[in-house]
Design an enzyme around this catalytic site. Structure first.
Site, PDB file in Angstrom:
ATOM      1  N   ASN A  86       0.841  -1.200   0.000  1.00 10.27           N
ATOM      2  CA  ASN A  86       0.000   0.000   0.000  1.00 10.27           C
ATOM      3  C   ASN A  86       0.877   1.251   0.000  1.00 10.27           C
ATOM      4  O   ASN A  86       1.965   1.285   0.597  1.00 10.27           O
ATOM      5  CB  ASN A  86      -1.024   0.001   1.140  1.00 10.27           C
ATOM      6  CG  ASN A  86      -0.446  -0.245   2.511  1.00 10.27           C
ATOM      7  OD1 ASN A  86       0.585  -0.875   2.665  1.00 10.27           O
ATOM      8  ND2 ASN A  86      -1.125   0.266   3.521  1.00 10.27           N
TER       9      ASN A  86
ATOM     10  N   GLU B 254      -2.919  -4.581  -3.184  1.00 11.91           N
ATOM     11  CA  GLU B 254      -3.405  -5.446  -4.274  1.00 11.91           C
ATOM     12  C   GLU B 254      -3.412  -4.698  -5.599  1.00 11.91           C
ATOM     13  O   GLU B 254      -3.001  -5.213  -6.633  1.00 11.91           O
ATOM     14  CB  GLU B 254      -4.829  -5.933  -3.969  1.00 11.91           C
ATOM     15  CG  GLU B 254      -4.954  -6.769  -2.717  1.00 11.91           C
ATOM     16  CD  GLU B 254      -5.277  -5.934  -1.480  1.00 11.91           C
ATOM     17  OE1 GLU B 254      -4.700  -4.842  -1.307  1.00 11.91           O
ATOM     18  OE2 GLU B 254      -6.109  -6.396  -0.683  1.00 11.91           O
TER      19      GLU B 254
HETATM   20  N1  THU Z   1      -5.257  -1.643   2.439  1.00 11.46           N
HETATM   21  C1  THU Z   1      -4.674  -2.435   1.506  1.00 11.46           C
HETATM   22  O1  THU Z   1      -3.599  -2.127   0.981  1.00 11.46           O
HETATM   23  N2  THU Z   1      -5.312  -3.578   1.163  1.00 11.46           N
HETATM   24  C2  THU Z   1      -6.447  -4.048   1.750  1.00 11.46           C
HETATM   25  O2  THU Z   1      -6.925  -5.112   1.395  1.00 11.46           O
HETATM   26  C3  THU Z   1      -7.085  -3.267   2.800  1.00 11.46           C
HETATM   27  C4  THU Z   1      -6.535  -1.923   3.045  1.00 11.46           C
HETATM   28  C5  THU Z   1      -4.545  -0.437   2.857  1.00 11.46           C
HETATM   29  C6  THU Z   1      -5.151   0.858   2.428  1.00 11.46           C
HETATM   30  C7  THU Z   1      -4.591   1.797   3.470  1.00 11.46           C
HETATM   31  O3  THU Z   1      -3.293   2.213   3.063  1.00 11.46           O
HETATM   32  C8  THU Z   1      -4.456   0.945   4.712  1.00 11.46           C
HETATM   33  O4  THU Z   1      -4.489  -0.392   4.261  1.00 11.46           O
HETATM   34  C9  THU Z   1      -5.555   1.163   5.739  1.00 11.46           C
HETATM   35  O5  THU Z   1      -6.801   1.038   5.176  1.00 11.46           O
END
Ligand code: THU
Length: 128
Positions: free
Chosen positions: A42, A55
């Site tokens: 992320n 993802e």
């Molecule tokens: N996030 C992801 O990268 N993937 C997920 O499946 C759920 C949420 C990230 C987005 C944000 O940077 C952090 O997790 C908190 O929501």
């Protein structure tokens, strides 16, 4: 790549996450149907709506390299619960591979594995 190696790649990507706002690192490893693997983490932004999930980072890397058919994706977080993809990521996966497998992991490396169709029943695709 073996399933265990794909999971290890997702866990390793936790260290690459840029998440100064949520402090919630997520790692992903996407295996394409041709066997190639793209990883993601992320990447957050001070303009919160510009944040991108792990993802989708992996998926945009793959699609931008010409890959559009995916076999499976492993998703990891440092939580006791299994990390399941958000709705937006499920929809993006559905655009390319509605039958792909989603390996939802916890910090111990255990997983709950589901077909995308179970996470996103009746997903939307434009008619061809
Ligand atoms: N996030 C992801 O990268 N993937 C997920 O499946 C759920 C949420 C990230 C987005 C944000 O940077 C952090 O997790 C908190 O929501």
């Amino acid at each position: 790549m073996t399933r265990e190696n794909l999971k290890a790649s997702a866990l390793a990507m936790l260290d690459m996450a840029y998440c100064p706002y949520s402090h919630f690192p997520v790692g992903a490893a996407l295996e394409c149907e041709d066997g190639t693997v793209y990883t993601g983490c992320n990447i957050e932004n001070g303009a919160y709506s510009a944040c991108i999930c792990a993802e989708r980072t992996a998926i945009v890397k793959a699609v931008s390299e010409g890959k559009r058919r995916f076999r499976r994706i492993a998703v990891a977080a440092r939580t006791k619960e299994y990390c399941v993809p958000c709705g937006e990521c499920r929809q993006v996966m559905n655009e390319f591979s509605p039958n792909m497998e989603v390996i939802c992991m916890n910090e111990a490396g255990e997983d709950m594995t589901l077909p995308l169709s179970a996470l996103l029943p009746h997903g939307f695709n434009l008619p061809e």
